[in-house]
Design a protein around this motif. Structure first.
Motif, PDB file in Angstrom:
ATOM      1  N   VAL A 135      11.736   7.139   4.747  1.00 46.05           N
ATOM      2  CA  VAL A 135      10.589   6.912   5.607  1.00 46.05           C
ATOM      3  C   VAL A 135       9.672   7.877   5.666  1.00 46.05           C
ATOM      4  O   VAL A 135       8.259   7.374   5.504  1.00 46.05           O
TER       5      VAL A 135
ATOM      6  N   GLY B  79       2.905  11.856  16.644  1.00 42.77           N
ATOM      7  CA  GLY B  79       1.543  11.073  16.746  1.00 42.77           C
ATOM      8  C   GLY B  79       1.327  10.680  15.253  1.00 42.77           C
ATOM      9  O   GLY B  79       1.025   9.680  14.961  1.00 42.77           O
TER      10      GLY B  79
ATOM     11  N   LEU C  27       4.036   8.766  13.380  1.00 43.75           N
ATOM     12  CA  LEU C  27       3.792   7.421  13.902  1.00 43.75           C
ATOM     13  C   LEU C  27       2.780   6.394  13.028  1.00 43.75           C
ATOM     14  O   LEU C  27       3.170   5.450  12.676  1.00 43.75           O
ATOM     15  N   GLY C  28       1.739   7.209  13.066  1.00 45.93           N
ATOM     16  CA  GLY C  28       0.543   6.610  12.362  1.00 45.93           C
ATOM     17  C   GLY C  28       0.797   6.302  10.944  1.00 45.93           C
ATOM     18  O   GLY C  28       0.573   5.258  10.287  1.00 45.93           O
TER      19      GLY C  28
ATOM     20  N   ILE D  42       4.019   6.263   9.407  1.00 50.95           N
ATOM     21  CA  ILE D  42       5.015   4.966   9.215  1.00 50.95           C
ATOM     22  C   ILE D  42       4.331   3.590   9.409  1.00 50.95           C
ATOM     23  O   ILE D  42       4.559   2.584   8.707  1.00 50.95           O
ATOM     24  N   GLN D  43       3.277   3.328  10.432  1.00 50.12           N
ATOM     25  CA  GLN D  43       2.629   2.241  10.471  1.00 50.12           C
ATOM     26  C   GLN D  43       1.978   2.040   9.107  1.00 50.12           C
ATOM     27  O   GLN D  43       1.970   0.744   8.802  1.00 50.12           O
ATOM     28  N   GLU D  44       1.329   2.857   8.641  1.00 41.69           N
ATOM     29  CA  GLU D  44       0.455   2.620   7.596  1.00 41.69           C
ATOM     30  C   GLU D  44       1.613   2.217   6.390  1.00 41.69           C
ATOM     31  O   GLU D  44       1.145   1.382   5.581  1.00 41.69           O
ATOM     32  N   THR D  45       2.610   3.234   6.080  1.00 42.24           N
ATOM     33  CA  THR D  45       3.509   2.709   5.192  1.00 42.24           C
ATOM     34  C   THR D  45       4.062   1.127   5.245  1.00 42.24           C
ATOM     35  O   THR D  45       4.306   0.491   4.599  1.00 42.24           O
ATOM     36  N   LEU D  46       4.396   0.954   6.489  1.00 42.41           N
ATOM     37  CA  LEU D  46       4.663  -0.590   6.823  1.00 42.41           C
ATOM     38  C   LEU D  46       3.828  -1.649   6.330  1.00 42.41           C
ATOM     39  O   LEU D  46       3.964  -2.619   5.924  1.00 42.41           O
ATOM     40  N   THR D  47       2.589  -1.370   6.809  1.00 43.41           N
ATOM     41  CA  THR D  47       1.487  -2.255   6.490  1.00 43.41           C
ATOM     42  C   THR D  47       1.296  -2.311   5.004  1.00 43.41           C
ATOM     43  O   THR D  47       1.187  -3.700   4.555  1.00 43.41           O
TER      44      THR D  47
END
Lengths: 231, 231
Positions: free
Chosen positions: B73, B132, B135-136, B138-143
């Motif tokens: 992650v 924070g 979280l940002g 991980i969201q980027e990785t997800l995208t």
DNA sequence: ACCCGACGTTGCTCTGAAACAAACTCCTGA
DNA sequence: TCAGGAGTTTGTTTCAGAGCAACGTCGGGT
């Protein structure tokens, strides 16, 4: 604007341990607003000026790549806080929020955040709990995205929506907000074509029923199996 | 155990606004421990008994699917807090932490978390800021995972490691901890075969140099282009 | 000094799902 | 009432990258 009723917040987790007077005070600082389906509430990267509580409706939280592709990170249901950038010391929203259905949200200026958390400790606690759950959720999505085949991902996505917002009907569990094939493909990193094919196949097998923007899961159990979840 | 030196914490973000006496007090409750490369510090789902600060080394934060596939992650670098489940009101760790290199970490029992945050407001602030950012990230990785082709994902992953831990050498930027092809494939949701091929190709093109578990980015700029990043 | 296991490379095959293409259907608003 | 757009379906083609297989090589432990 009519005065907001206290019963709006009573019983919602973030406010559950507050008394009537405290809720009154909080509401007196709130602004209530209605958003049509498809309306953007705030944009990724925008100055975080307010934080929100969704009263009614559903939201999509979306991230967009420089290239213009977008994916749906998660959905927000009624009763949840969102846009709580201040909780993480951010001065900008990390993702875009869009009304997936007609929605109503309360909001407060971020300048009130410190007051809120200081005055009502339970409020901070609940906010962080929400964030923790969300972080876990996103990590799970990420793992799934990286390891599972498309059909499993789509099955999980449909199940997740059904679990989060499902209402029981005579035919099965119905997702409570409008979803297009494109939306599902944006949740799973595939194309609307593939999603359309999968949904058609599942419909033929009696697992789901769907019309435009509208999905009913008629056989959740078989969908769980397709999603590859372990007992 | 020898008494820990105060200079360990001085200057680290989570403790930056504390005075000497406060740091002394915090250290007196800390336990320091060394972890060999490959050692698991805590497991996903385990009771969150302590929270940690990485003093030296690098960690991989990993999630595992029921099916046994795993993905990385994020990585933790020296000076960062980790395992801070209590900050999010969780009583269980949401992911596994493994020493990517020989590492040293301090830890405290979670029962001290409320004290810490109450006594040292800056400490809480910094923790949430870290969360924070994570979280940002991980969201980027997800995208990225959902929208980008394998080559771009691998390029970004290598760049991310180089940025986070890179040390300048005469040949370029060297990733400071051991990384196998398998590790990279676990960051990008591909196979070690594909990563091996990509790395070989890049090496041929003079973009990277790599030996076992060891990568030097010789031409960061071209790698950035490969990663598809917009200016 | 050697052996074994972990790590890496490379060739080949095969398939899942993207890309391209073309209709079809429903809904909305003029 | 009709036009146009948004959403959906289905067929066909194409190819990136997974899977399988086999071999090469480094390094640490006895």
């Amino acid at each position: 604007m009519a005065k907001l009723d206290e019963s709006l917040l009573t019983g919602l987790p973030p406010f559950s341990m507050l008394n009537r007077a405290q809720i009154r005070e909080i509401l007196d600082h709130a602004v209530s607003r209605r958003y049509d389906e498809g309306t953007t509430i705030f944009h990724e990267g925008a100055e975080a000026e307010r934080f929100f509580l969704l009263l009614d409706g559903y939201l999509r939280v979306v991230r967009t790549t420089p290239g213009g592709d977008q994916i749906i990170v998660l959905h927000i249901s009624p009763g949840q806080l969102f846009g709580i950038a201040p909780a993480l010391q951010r001065d900008t929203y990390p993702a875009t929020s869009i009304a997936a259905a007609e929605s109503i949200a309360l909001s407060w200026p971020v300048s009130l955040w410190p007051d809120f958390t200081a005055k009502y400790p339970g409020f901070a606690t609940e906010s962080y709990k929400t964030l923790g759950q969300r972080l876990g959720q996103i990590q799970e999505t990420l793992t799934e995205m990286a390891t599972q085949a498309v059909e499993k991902r789509v099955a999980s996505a449909v199940l997740r929506m059904a679990n989060q917002s499902g209402i029981k009907t005579e035919n099965g569990i119905e997702i409570a907000f409008p979803v297009t094939r494109q939306n599902i493909s944006d949740m799973t990193g595939t194309t609307l074509h593939t999603v359309s094919r999968l949904l058609s196949a599942w419909q033929k097998d009696g697992i789901v029923e769907s019309t435009r923007k509208h999905i009913v899961v008629t056989d959740p159990h078989r969908l769980v199996i397709l999603s590859g979840a372990q007992d």
